[in-house]
Motif scaffolding. Structure first.
Motif, PDB file in Angstrom:
ATOM      1  N   ARG A 203      44.300   6.688  47.746  1.00  0.00           N
ATOM      2  CA  ARG A 203      44.583   6.128  46.420  1.00  0.00           C
ATOM      3  C   ARG A 203      44.669   4.603  46.444  1.00  0.00           C
ATOM      4  NH1 ARG A 203      46.037   8.152  41.692  1.00  0.00           N
ATOM      5  NH2 ARG A 203      47.212   6.855  40.232  1.00  0.00           N
ATOM      6  N   GLN A 204      45.264   4.060  47.503  1.00  0.00           N
ATOM      7  CA  GLN A 204      45.426   2.619  47.603  1.00  0.00           C
ATOM      8  C   GLN A 204      45.150   2.177  49.038  1.00  0.00           C
ATOM      9  OE1 GLN A 204      45.572   0.319  45.586  1.00  0.00           O
ATOM     10  NE2 GLN A 204      46.238  -1.423  46.780  1.00  0.00           N
ATOM     11  N   PRO A 205      43.862   2.023  49.406  1.00  0.00           N
ATOM     12  CA  PRO A 205      43.514   1.680  50.791  1.00  0.00           C
ATOM     13  C   PRO A 205      44.149   0.387  51.275  1.00  0.00           C
ATOM     14  CG  PRO A 205      41.564   2.338  49.548  1.00  0.00           C
ATOM     15  CD  PRO A 205      42.670   2.188  48.565  1.00  0.00           C
ATOM     16  N   GLY A 206      44.537  -0.470  50.339  1.00  0.00           N
ATOM     17  CA  GLY A 206      45.153  -1.737  50.735  1.00  0.00           C
ATOM     18  C   GLY A 206      46.449  -1.571  51.498  1.00  0.00           C
ATOM     19  N   VAL A 207      47.042  -0.374  51.498  1.00  0.00           N
ATOM     20  CA  VAL A 207      48.297  -0.189  52.239  1.00  0.00           C
ATOM     21  C   VAL A 207      48.083  -0.374  53.734  1.00  0.00           C
ATOM     22  CG1 VAL A 207      49.267   1.368  50.494  1.00  0.00           C
ATOM     23  CG2 VAL A 207      48.051   2.323  52.459  1.00  0.00           C
ATOM     24  N   ILE A 208      46.858  -0.192  54.215  1.00  0.00           N
ATOM     25  CA  ILE A 208      46.631  -0.374  55.649  1.00  0.00           C
ATOM     26  C   ILE A 208      46.686  -1.845  56.032  1.00  0.00           C
ATOM     27  CG2 ILE A 208      45.231   1.717  55.733  1.00  0.00           C
ATOM     28  CD1 ILE A 208      42.773  -0.001  56.084  1.00  0.00           C
ATOM     29  N   LEU A 209      46.674  -2.734  55.032  1.00  0.00           N
ATOM     30  CA  LEU A 209      46.793  -4.160  55.311  1.00  0.00           C
ATOM     31  C   LEU A 209      48.250  -4.623  55.281  1.00  0.00           C
ATOM     32  CD1 LEU A 209      43.841  -5.406  53.063  1.00  0.00           C
ATOM     33  CD2 LEU A 209      43.794  -4.985  55.520  1.00  0.00           C
ATOM     34  N   LEU A 210      49.151  -3.732  54.903  1.00  0.00           N
ATOM     35  CA  LEU A 210      50.568  -4.087  54.860  1.00  0.00           C
ATOM     36  C   LEU A 210      51.166  -4.110  56.262  1.00  0.00           C
ATOM     37  CD1 LEU A 210      51.748  -1.745  51.953  1.00  0.00           C
ATOM     38  CD2 LEU A 210      51.213  -4.182  51.776  1.00  0.00           C
ATOM     39  N   GLY A 211      52.134  -4.976  56.458  1.00  0.00           N
ATOM     40  CA  GLY A 211      52.901  -4.939  57.695  1.00  0.00           C
ATOM     41  C   GLY A 211      54.011  -3.903  57.577  1.00  0.00           C
ATOM     42  N   PRO A 212      54.572  -3.459  58.682  1.00  0.00           N
ATOM     43  CA  PRO A 212      55.652  -2.459  58.635  1.00  0.00           C
ATOM     44  C   PRO A 212      56.847  -2.885  57.803  1.00  0.00           C
ATOM     45  CG  PRO A 212      54.797  -2.680  60.868  1.00  0.00           C
ATOM     46  CD  PRO A 212      54.179  -3.784  60.063  1.00  0.00           C
ATOM     47  N   ASP A 213      57.238  -4.165  57.885  1.00  0.00           N
ATOM     48  CA  ASP A 213      58.386  -4.642  57.110  1.00  0.00           C
ATOM     49  C   ASP A 213      58.118  -4.557  55.618  1.00  0.00           C
ATOM     50  OD1 ASP A 213      59.694  -5.133  59.457  1.00  0.00           O
ATOM     51  OD2 ASP A 213      59.303  -7.298  59.457  1.00  0.00           O
ATOM     52  N   ARG A 214      56.917  -4.969  55.221  1.00  0.00           N
ATOM     53  CA  ARG A 214      56.558  -4.915  53.791  1.00  0.00           C
ATOM     54  C   ARG A 214      56.511  -3.466  53.313  1.00  0.00           C
ATOM     55  NH1 ARG A 214      57.048  -5.818  48.834  1.00  0.00           N
ATOM     56  NH2 ARG A 214      55.177  -5.718  47.549  1.00  0.00           N
ATOM     57  N   ALA A 215      55.987  -2.577  54.151  1.00  0.00           N
ATOM     58  CA  ALA A 215      55.943  -1.160  53.784  1.00  0.00           C
ATOM     59  C   ALA A 215      57.356  -0.629  53.583  1.00  0.00           C
ATOM     60  CB  ALA A 215      55.219  -0.364  54.859  1.00  0.00           C
ATOM     61  N   GLY A 216      58.284  -1.044  54.445  1.00  0.00           N
ATOM     62  CA  GLY A 216      59.675  -0.620  54.305  1.00  0.00           C
ATOM     63  C   GLY A 216      60.306  -1.120  53.017  1.00  0.00           C
ATOM     64  N   GLU A 217      59.972  -2.354  52.624  1.00  0.00           N
ATOM     65  CA  GLU A 217      60.483  -2.903  51.369  1.00  0.00           C
ATOM     66  C   GLU A 217      60.009  -2.075  50.174  1.00  0.00           C
ATOM     67  OE1 GLU A 217      59.130  -6.881  51.141  1.00  0.00           O
ATOM     68  OE2 GLU A 217      60.434  -7.640  52.744  1.00  0.00           O
ATOM     69  N   ILE A 218      58.748  -1.661  50.221  1.00  0.00           N
ATOM     70  CA  ILE A 218      58.207  -0.881  49.106  1.00  0.00           C
ATOM     71  C   ILE A 218      58.858   0.496  49.050  1.00  0.00           C
ATOM     72  CG2 ILE A 218      56.112   0.139  48.132  1.00  0.00           C
ATOM     73  CD1 ILE A 218      54.555  -2.161  49.490  1.00  0.00           C
ATOM     74  N   VAL A 219      59.065   1.111  50.220  1.00  0.00           N
ATOM     75  CA  VAL A 219      59.755   2.406  50.254  1.00  0.00           C
ATOM     76  C   VAL A 219      61.124   2.280  49.593  1.00  0.00           C
ATOM     77  CG1 VAL A 219      60.845   4.109  51.753  1.00  0.00           C
ATOM     78  CG2 VAL A 219      58.545   3.300  52.277  1.00  0.00           C
ATOM     79  N   GLN A 220      61.858   1.214  49.918  1.00  0.00           N
ATOM     80  CA  GLN A 220      63.192   1.027  49.343  1.00  0.00           C
ATOM     81  C   GLN A 220      63.108   0.805  47.836  1.00  0.00           C
ATOM     82  OE1 GLN A 220      66.130   1.451  51.036  1.00  0.00           O
ATOM     83  NE2 GLN A 220      66.888   1.440  48.929  1.00  0.00           N
ATOM     84  N   ALA A 221      62.092   0.053  47.395  1.00  0.00           N
ATOM     85  CA  ALA A 221      61.929  -0.197  45.956  1.00  0.00           C
ATOM     86  C   ALA A 221      61.664   1.107  45.205  1.00  0.00           C
ATOM     87  CB  ALA A 221      60.799  -1.190  45.722  1.00  0.00           C
ATOM     88  N   VAL A 222      60.865   1.990  45.802  1.00  0.00           N
ATOM     89  CA  VAL A 222      60.591   3.285  45.170  1.00  0.00           C
ATOM     90  C   VAL A 222      61.869   4.119  45.111  1.00  0.00           C
ATOM     91  CG1 VAL A 222      59.206   5.393  45.259  1.00  0.00           C
ATOM     92  CG2 VAL A 222      58.187   3.218  45.946  1.00  0.00           C
ATOM     93  N   LYS A 223      62.658   4.093  46.177  1.00  0.00           N
ATOM     94  CA  LYS A 223      63.933   4.820  46.182  1.00  0.00           C
ATOM     95  C   LYS A 223      64.872   4.267  45.117  1.00  0.00           C
ATOM     96  CE  LYS A 223      64.082   6.223  51.081  1.00  0.00           C
ATOM     97  NZ  LYS A 223      64.838   6.063  52.341  1.00  0.00           N
ATOM     98  N   ASP A 224      64.887   2.934  44.982  1.00  0.00           N
ATOM     99  CA  ASP A 224      65.743   2.307  43.972  1.00  0.00           C
ATOM    100  C   ASP A 224      65.353   2.733  42.562  1.00  0.00           C
ATOM    101  OD1 ASP A 224      67.100   1.018  45.981  1.00  0.00           O
ATOM    102  OD2 ASP A 224      66.047  -0.898  45.733  1.00  0.00           O
ATOM    103  N   ALA A 225      64.073   3.100  42.407  1.00  0.00           N
ATOM    104  CA  ALA A 225      63.598   3.586  41.108  1.00  0.00           C
ATOM    105  C   ALA A 225      63.924   5.059  40.900  1.00  0.00           C
ATOM    106  CB  ALA A 225      62.091   3.368  40.981  1.00  0.00           C
ATOM    107  N   GLY A 226      64.610   5.655  41.882  1.00  0.00           N
ATOM    108  CA  GLY A 226      65.044   7.034  41.738  1.00  0.00           C
ATOM    109  C   GLY A 226      64.094   8.078  42.274  1.00  0.00           C
ATOM    110  N   VAL A 227      63.138   7.663  43.107  1.00  0.00           N
ATOM    111  CA  VAL A 227      62.151   8.607  43.641  1.00  0.00           C
ATOM    112  C   VAL A 227      62.210   8.568  45.168  1.00  0.00           C
ATOM    113  CG1 VAL A 227      59.721   9.268  43.707  1.00  0.00           C
ATOM    114  CG2 VAL A 227      60.671   8.258  41.629  1.00  0.00           C
TER     115      VAL A 227
END
Length: 393
Positions: A203-227
């Motif tokens: 769905r979003q191939p650009g995620v393979i360009l993310l670093g691990p720290d940035r990926a972790g930030e996004i995971v937390q943001a999604v959790k903060d949104a209640g998911v």
């Protein structure tokens, strides 16, 4: 004595920045007129771009005696693989030394490899012209491992091609420095299953360009949104959030708050339509203003149908104009709920609200064609409660 001489020499030297500028100027070559002419006539570069390309890369032997014949062979090779004049111009602007590359030994193996994976037709020139450096990357150490890693996650070459079509820049990604670091973190630390990772990359191939720290930030943001990870919508919201930097994402939430939507309401909209974060500020404000101010919807309606944002304002206005005509004529379809009408597919809308009435009520055609501007439901809406009151009696 020697020290004094040294000090006098230092005093005679220009200031340090000027010395570096002088050195840089001395290494800049003069644009060779033959090369400039070739870049303009054969590669489609503008005179200014051609002059810069010919003059600012002294480490590339563009003006060598066999330059023209080699460059001709390179362009002939690219055209055999479907490169248009525009593709060639973009590729040369991005990597001028491609014209001095060996077309058979350096370039063709990469083109053949990409072709063998299924990156063919217009996609191949697009991928190369956006990231021409991949033609100077090794098949064995870069392209093959990258495709193998993608194949492991996505499962098939057809899905790889679909992903690259969405994100051609992914081809310049180094599997060791990004891809192979980030996905294991999402799997082992944040609990995404192989199936979820596959869906995410597709769905979003650009995620393979993310670093691990940035990926972790996004995971937390999604959790903060209640998911939470494991939710069917987690992958879709992660993909949407990955397109925005953290400050821009927070600014997007602030816009929704300024329009009267609470945090919980935004979370509900996200779960129903993750792309609510991808709507521009101007469109958000204009759409909410129209839906509430003219079409008579409530914020609760918008929360229930956030895919209303996927339609253009013009589409909403034309459909509302059709609905207003049907209400004026007393047709039952005119009483359908506005959100249902606005989110219906175009084919379904035309069949239910336009085609069956186009002869009896020609104004529906004028309305859907934008010839009858929608000014609001006005008196029709005011009369509806009165009719309901009579029915209750």
């Amino acid at each position: 004595m020697l020290a004094a001489v040294g000090r006098r020499r230092l005093l005679l030297l220009p200031p340090l920045p000027l010395r570096f500028l002088s050195a840089a100027a001395s290494t800049t070559t003069t644009a060779d007129p033959t090369v400039v002419s070739y870049l303009i006539s054969s590669c489609g570069l503008t005179p200014a771009a051609a002059a810069r390309t010919a003059a600012t890369a002294p480490w590339v032997p563009l003006a060598s005696p066999d330059f023209t014949s080699n460059a001709d062979a390179v362009l002939a090779l690219l055209r055999r693989y479907g490169f248009t004049d525009a593709d060639i111009s973009a590729t040369v602007r991005g990597l001028s030394r491609i014209l001095t590359s060996d077309p058979v030994r350096t370039l063709q193996p990469k083109l053949d490899f990409l072709h063998s994976v299924g990156i063919t037709g217009p996609l191949l020139p697009r991928v190369v012209s956006l990231s021409p450096i991949i033609l100077h990357r090794s098949v064995e150490s870069h392209l093959a491992p990258l495709i193998a890693s993608l194949r492991e996650v996505l499962g098939s070459d057809s899905r790889i091609v679909a992903a690259i079509r969405l994100m051609p820049f992914a081809m310049r990604c180094s599997p060791k420095s990004t891809f192979l670091r980030t996905l294991p973190v999402l799997r082992d630390v944040h609990g995404l299953t192989p199936g979820e990772l596959s869906k995410l990359v597709a769905r979003q191939p650009g995620v393979i360009l993310l670093g691990p720290d940035r990926a972790g930030e996004i995971v937390q943001a999604v959790k903060d949104a209640g998911v939470e990870p494991g939710s069917p919508m987690f992958v879709y919201i992660f993909a949407a959030f990955s397109k925005l930097k953290a400050p821009k994402l927070e600014n997007k939430f602030a816009i929704y708050r300024s329009l009267g939507f609470g945090k919980d309401e935004v979370a509900v909209m996200l779960r129903r339509f993750p792309n609510v974060t991808g709507i521009s500020e101007e469109k958000l404000k204009n759409t909410v203003g129209f839906l509430i101010g003219k079409a008579g919807l409530s914020r609760e309606d918008i929360v229930a149908y956030p895919n209303l944002f996927s339609r253009s304002l013009d589409s909403h206005a034309r459909r509302c104009a059709v609905l207003a005509v049907l209400r004026r004529e007393g047709k039952p379809e005119g009483q359908h709920r506005v959100p249902h009408v606005l989110v219906a597919s175009f084919a379904r809308f035309m069949k239910a609200y336009v085609r069956q009435y186009e002869r009896e009520v020609p104004d529906v055609l004028r309305a859907i064609n934008g010839e009858l501007p929608f000014e609001g439901f006005g008196e029709l809406e005011k009369k509806k409660p009165q009719r309901q009151e009579k029915i209750r009696r």
